[in-house]
Motif scaffolding. Sequence first.
Motif, short mmCIF file in Angstrom:
data_model
loop_
_atom_site.label_atom_id
_atom_site.label_comp_id
_atom_site.label_asym_id
_atom_site.label_seq_id
_atom_site.Cartn_x
_atom_site.Cartn_y
_atom_site.Cartn_z
N LYS A 3 0.74 -10.09 9.07
CA LYS A 3 1.29 -10.88 10.19
C LYS A 3 0.25 -11.82 10.78
O LYS A 3 0.59 -12.81 11.43
CB LYS A 3 1.78 -9.94 11.29
CG LYS A 3 3.20 -9.48 11.10
CD LYS A 3 3.61 -8.71 12.33
CE LYS A 3 5.07 -8.36 12.29
NZ LYS A 3 5.45 -7.54 13.44
N ALA B 132 -9.49 -3.62 5.38
CA ALA B 132 -9.41 -3.46 6.82
C ALA B 132 -10.32 -2.39 7.39
O ALA B 132 -9.88 -1.51 8.09
CB ALA B 132 -7.98 -3.16 7.23
N ILE C 210 -3.64 -9.57 1.76
CA ILE C 210 -3.53 -8.11 1.65
C ILE C 210 -3.50 -7.63 0.21
O ILE C 210 -3.59 -6.44 -0.04
CB ILE C 210 -2.27 -7.58 2.39
CG1 ILE C 210 -1.01 -8.30 1.93
CG2 ILE C 210 -2.45 -7.68 3.89
CD1 ILE C 210 0.26 -7.73 2.54
N TRP D 125 -12.63 -3.67 14.40
CA TRP D 125 -12.46 -5.10 14.12
C TRP D 125 -11.34 -5.72 14.95
O TRP D 125 -10.28 -5.11 15.13
CB TRP D 125 -12.15 -5.30 12.64
CG TRP D 125 -13.37 -5.19 11.79
CD1 TRP D 125 -13.89 -4.05 11.25
CD2 TRP D 125 -14.25 -6.26 11.43
NE1 TRP D 125 -15.03 -4.35 10.56
CE2 TRP D 125 -15.28 -5.69 10.64
CE3 TRP D 125 -14.26 -7.63 11.68
CZ2 TRP D 125 -16.31 -6.45 10.11
CZ3 TRP D 125 -15.28 -8.39 11.14
CH2 TRP D 125 -16.30 -7.81 10.37
N TYR D 126 -11.61 -6.93 15.40
CA TYR D 126 -10.62 -7.66 16.19
C TYR D 126 -10.49 -9.08 15.64
O TYR D 126 -11.42 -9.62 15.04
CB TYR D 126 -11.04 -7.76 17.65
CG TYR D 126 -11.16 -6.42 18.31
CD1 TYR D 126 -10.05 -5.81 18.88
CD2 TYR D 126 -12.38 -5.75 18.34
CE1 TYR D 126 -10.16 -4.56 19.47
CE2 TYR D 126 -12.49 -4.50 18.92
CZ TYR D 126 -11.38 -3.92 19.49
OH TYR D 126 -11.47 -2.68 20.06
N GLN E 151 -6.60 -9.31 19.33
CA GLN E 151 -5.77 -8.23 18.79
C GLN E 151 -6.61 -7.44 17.80
O GLN E 151 -7.50 -8.02 17.17
CB GLN E 151 -4.59 -8.79 18.00
CG GLN E 151 -3.61 -9.59 18.78
CD GLN E 151 -2.58 -10.25 17.86
OE1 GLN E 151 -2.79 -10.37 16.67
NE2 GLN E 151 -1.48 -10.64 18.45
N PRO E 152 -6.30 -6.16 17.60
CA PRO E 152 -6.99 -5.44 16.52
C PRO E 152 -6.63 -6.08 15.17
O PRO E 152 -5.51 -6.55 14.99
CB PRO E 152 -6.40 -4.03 16.61
CG PRO E 152 -5.83 -3.94 17.98
CD PRO E 152 -5.38 -5.31 18.34
N LEU E 153 -7.58 -6.13 14.30
CA LEU E 153 -7.34 -6.72 12.99
C LEU E 153 -6.40 -5.83 12.20
O LEU E 153 -6.62 -4.63 12.07
CB LEU E 153 -8.68 -6.85 12.26
CG LEU E 153 -8.71 -7.63 10.96
CD1 LEU E 153 -8.38 -9.09 11.21
CD2 LEU E 153 -10.08 -7.53 10.31
N GLU E 154 -5.33 -6.44 11.70
CA GLU E 154 -4.40 -5.65 10.88
C GLU E 154 -5.01 -5.45 9.50
O GLU E 154 -5.93 -6.16 9.10
CB GLU E 154 -3.07 -6.40 10.74
CG GLU E 154 -2.21 -6.27 11.96
CD GLU E 154 -0.80 -6.80 11.74
OE1 GLU E 154 -0.45 -7.12 10.59
OE2 GLU E 154 -0.07 -6.91 12.73
N ILE E 155 -4.44 -4.52 8.78
CA ILE E 155 -4.99 -4.20 7.46
C ILE E 155 -5.01 -5.47 6.59
O ILE E 155 -4.03 -6.21 6.53
CB ILE E 155 -4.19 -3.05 6.80
CG1 ILE E 155 -4.95 -2.54 5.59
CG2 ILE E 155 -2.78 -3.44 6.44
CD1 ILE E 155 -4.44 -1.19 5.11
N CYS E 156 -6.15 -5.72 5.99
CA CYS E 156 -6.29 -6.88 5.11
C CYS E 156 -7.39 -6.55 4.10
O CYS E 156 -8.11 -5.57 4.24
CB CYS E 156 -6.64 -8.13 5.91
SG CYS E 156 -8.29 -8.08 6.62
N TYR F 7 0.82 -1.21 0.00
CA TYR F 7 0.00 0.00 0.00
C TYR F 7 0.85 1.26 0.00
O TYR F 7 0.38 2.35 0.32
CB TYR F 7 -0.94 -0.01 1.21
CG TYR F 7 -1.84 -1.22 1.24
CD1 TYR F 7 -2.86 -1.35 0.30
CD2 TYR F 7 -1.65 -2.23 2.16
CE1 TYR F 7 -3.67 -2.48 0.30
CE2 TYR F 7 -2.47 -3.35 2.17
CZ TYR F 7 -3.48 -3.47 1.24
OH TYR F 7 -4.27 -4.58 1.23
#
Lengths: 401, 253
Positions: free
Chosen positions: B187, A268, B192, B151-152, B169-174, A249
């Motif tokens: 991770k 996300a 992604i 989001w988690y 954990q907070p959801l990482e960008i996906c 990104y």
Amino acid sequence: MFKPKTYKNSTELANLSGIPIYMHDMVDAALISRLNTFLQGNTGSGKTQIVRDVMHYLPKSLFILGRNDMDTRELFQQVNPEFLRAIKTGEYSETKFKKLTDKVNYNLIAVDELPNCVPAVRAQLFNLFDGFIEIDGKAYPIGSGYSIGMATGNIGQQFTESSNELGRALKDRMHLIIDTDYFMPKPIDTFEMLTQDRNPRVNFKEDREDKTKEIIEEHEKLKQREVPFEKYVIASYLIHGLDYLPEEYGGSKTALKSGWPNKLEGHAAGSDETLILPVSPRAAKSIITLSQALDSIIEEKGAQPDYFASMMTAFKFASAYSGILNPAAVMQVYGENPYKAMDAVIETTKTQFDSQKDLIAAGLEMARQGQEKQKILNEFSGRWGFMRNLLENLSKKNETS
Amino acid sequence: MKLPKIIFGISTEEAYKRAMSREGNGEKKKETSIQLSVQASINRKDYVKVPNTNTLIAKFEPDESKGLTWEKTHYKLAENGLFMPAPALFMPYFMNVIDAYNGKIQLYDGLGNQINRKEVEDIYKHLTINHVNNGAYSWLDALFKEENNFWYIETEHRVINGKLKGTRQPLEICLMEDCYVSLDFNKQGLAIKKSNNQEYEQGKNIKFVYPKDGTVAGFVANSDWADLDCYRIPQDSSSDLGVFPCAEGTSKN
């Protein structure tokens, strides 16, 4: 220190180490850390009364009521009538102005309804907040050693519009912007204010109680107060960690420029990647300074400060209206409440630090020993990549020292 | 600058000792045969050592793991000292299998023996098409939750004192759309990057079904595609649906 004479509000803005932080504590923190403060809110939310109550303790105050027909000449007239006289009589020299500005020794520049002022006047007011006057492109520091700006206004959603000149100027020049509408006084507070005084006008009492000396002393003490190292790590995370994006990104939100957050749409939803930009180094300084003041207030109330919590509270109040939140997300996801959006970012930040703090501690020990252990450095990747760079350089410095 | 000896309430010296005593050096290296000591009672020959970890993962879903809901699968695995792989473990493993199939790396079984070419092919095909028991059909350890529009991901579930507990954990960008994706994962093991080809290419892309509130992850391979599916209903069960059990080991070397 700052106990408002008239304004009452028992709504908590935050809770640090079990100690509630009220509006007057936040104003106190702003005073002792000398952070220019803008109080945003609807008519009747009490913002003007707060400013008036601050003036009660800082008698050397200049109060200006913002009007759209005020020009810079009138402003200078109010600041120091000799300015205009000097211009009119042709005594227009740097030395003359220096002497005049030295005489301007207000500790507080208070502006009610700042948004009513025209841009040229606003620009001069922001300069005054920062402790100088600009004449013909030259900045003249004003005389007082301690001066702070406090302003009020109700500009609502215009805040979130980055194209809006006023919103941009406020974000740039005010260190702390508090929306009083989200922290309204409780019924018992308004009840007490009503029973105390039934005059519907804002209290302009002249019987002032001078606390200038105490406020300046507290400010000086705060400047000497050592900043705990973790605060620098947290600030680095807010500057660099919040900027991180995966390479796919572009690697950086800042580098996406106007492409952020639209280029991330469809990815996300709800993560902080699309919600917040990194803070600027200048804003990070304000956050550290405000958190130092909050720690000092907590100690005064007999509790031990929690550095992470005070940094997050400072981050919340210094950043909610600073233009780093994605306005569309704030509007659609957080019911237009930027503080709720900040709470979500803070929760993520806390989770991030909980998972990394042991490694950060290990990394610091490595740096203290002047070593570079890949085993530790390799653990810092993604949004924690900044920590690797930080530790490598700290190690090198300790190796040579 | 004077560096503190305590930060976030943690002694830097002790943290340093802990970090240095951990196995691995933090960076990926070429996998060689490593003997692992495993507490779980398993046939280690049926397991693959996940490269660069001390984790063993079953080559195929054992029959006894099938027919259970997501939660019951966790309890069943815990009875035997095993656990369900999270996407963060499984997707890198999936890539390792592709690399091994393409001859780029070697895979080793739980005994430290190199897995032969034929078996690597079977594992690869099981994860990418309907090969061996009609292809992979398994639960993964990721529960997705949306709270207050945030989001988690809840993962690393373990049974502690009889209760299933996970780490949130907070959801990482996906990616947040259903599409074919390239083999790039964050991770947390989630996709992604959208694939340039929106048709299935075995070993080059997979299908991705994005997370919804309250759903869990699964991995499926069939005649049409391989699929990281984050929209599986945890209460579902099927006689074909199982899990790749994992066991944690410690290095003997």
